[in-house]
Design an enzyme around this catalytic site. Structure first.
Site: not given
Ligand code: PGA
Length: 251
Positions: A9-11, A96, A98, A168, A174, A213, A234-235
């Site tokens: 997930n590149w956001k 998600h 967010e 999640e 994050g 994470s 994500g990251g």
């Molecule tokens: P993260 O994000 O790996 O940076 O914790 C995961 C996500 O939001 O899907």
């Protein structure tokens, strides 16, 4: 046997140049991926076509980060499920944390988006998970039960559509604070039992991935748990070395 997924997930990050450099550094055409391994990336919408062209004939699939709950029509600024399919997407993230927290995606809208995606033959990745406060209050299972019920409770389904669930925990996203494999496994097991209420024994075929994470250093230990069928990353999906290493772990 369920597939094992590595989903990036590149956001809302990246430029054309950065995305091109990232893709250039990934093992796009590795023949070493095991037959039941699935890798996909979820770029920001303006770059879907750029990434689709680059990924054509590669081992990496394409997904979008959200979709409208409405069919094509007068909904300025939205993206219909059919459009995502037309642009080469096979997957879409739904709900998600967010999106839930920052963009007013409530349970009703998330249910609408999920079933619109299914109707358009996209594979939804339904994200569920508890906040830090809910975790501290010990209400994780109740929160997840409600998030799943919002999508599946009213559905009269004999055949489960193709979909993935991503567990999640919001406190792990994050933050660098990954859930322990044993804790994540306990929640995944609960999710599978909840899915069985709607889908019976078909719940055994539904992939449940963990997110929060995830990186190369913890991915393999998570995968060793029986109900953890991959990661939503994500990251670390933005780090070619880390993501490439996770891809190789699926060989
Ligand atoms: P993260 O994000 O790996 O940076 O914790 C995961 C996500 O939001 O899907």
């Amino acid at each position: 046997m369920r597939n094992t997924y590595l989903l990036g997930n590149w956001k809302m990050q990246g430029t054309r140049a950065q995305i091109t450099a990232l893709l250039d550094a990934l093992p796009l055409n590795t023949s070493a991926l095991s037959p039941n391994a699935v890798v996909a990336v979820f770029p920001p919408a303006p770059y879907l076509s750029l990434v689709q062209q680059r990924l054509n004939d590669s081992v990496i699939g394409l997904g979008a980060q959200t979709v409208s709950e409405f069919p094509p029509g007068a909904y300025t600024g939205e993206m219909a499920a059919e459009m995502l399919v037309d642009c080469g997407c096979r997957y879409v993230l739904i709900g998600h944390s967010e999106r839930r927290a920052l963009f007013d995606e409530n349970d009703g809208r998330i249910g609408g988006k999920f079933w619109r995606a299914v109707d358009a033959a996209l594979i939804p990745v339904l994200c569920v998970g508890e906040s830090l406060q809910q975790w501290q209050a010990g209400t994780t299972f109740a929160v997840i039960e409600q998030q799943l019920a919002a999508v599946f409770a009213d559905a009269k389904i004999e055949q489960a559509p193709p979909f993935i669930v991503a567990y999640e925990p919001v406190w792990a996203i994050g933050t660098g604070q990954v859930a322990s494999p044993a804790y994540a496994q306990s929640v995944h097991q609960f999710i599978r039992a909840e899915l069985a209420k709607s889908f019976g024994s078909q719940s055994e075929t539904i992939a449940i991935v963990y997110g929060g994470s995830v990186k190369a250093a913890n991915f393999v230990a998570l995968l060793a748990e029986p109900d953890i069928d991959g990661g939503l990353v994500g990251g670390a999906s933005w780090q070619s070395e880390d993501f490439g290493q996770m891809m190789r772990a699926l060989s």
